[in-house]
Scaffold this motif. Structure first.
Motif: not given
Length: 117
Positions: A44-48
């Motif tokens: 899944x897309x994740x915060x960096x």
């Protein structure tokens, strides 16, 4: 309509550095936050990392101490300096801008970062 134009991805060896840039078509002050997310294959897309218009930064635990998010408000641009890169940092990195009123997310087209020997 908001456009986010990313640049700076590429291939780098473990331990190397890259700098991503994201230029917005609107003033940085229009957004509550700007920053970076990433999505690795099958995940899944994740915060960096993000930075608020007040200058507060937020980082994923996995990148703390290695990545730095900064902004140039005069150029409506946000940067992600990535140091000590690891193979697990390999992903497509997306620029994000978020407004509160109305609550809206805007995304760039993504830029590939590959960390490999």
């Amino acid at each position: 309509q908001v456009q986010l134009l990313e640049s700076g991805g590429g291939l780098v060896q473990p331990g190397g550095s890259l700098r991503l840039s994201c230029a917005a078509s609107r003033s940085f002050s229009d957004f509550y936050t700007m920053g970076w997310y990433r999505q690795a294959p099958g995940k899944q897309r994740e915060l960096v990392a993000t930075v608020t218009r007040g200058g507060t930064t937020n980082y994923a635990d996995s990148v703390k101490g290695r990545f730095t998010v900064t902004r140039d408000s005069a150029k409506n641009t946000v940067f992600l300096q990535m140091d000590s890169l690891k193979p697990e940092d390999t992903a497509v990195y997306y620029c994000n801008a978020f407004t509160i009123a109305p609550p809206s997310d805007y995304w760039g087209q993504g830029t590939q970062v590959t960390v490999s020997e």
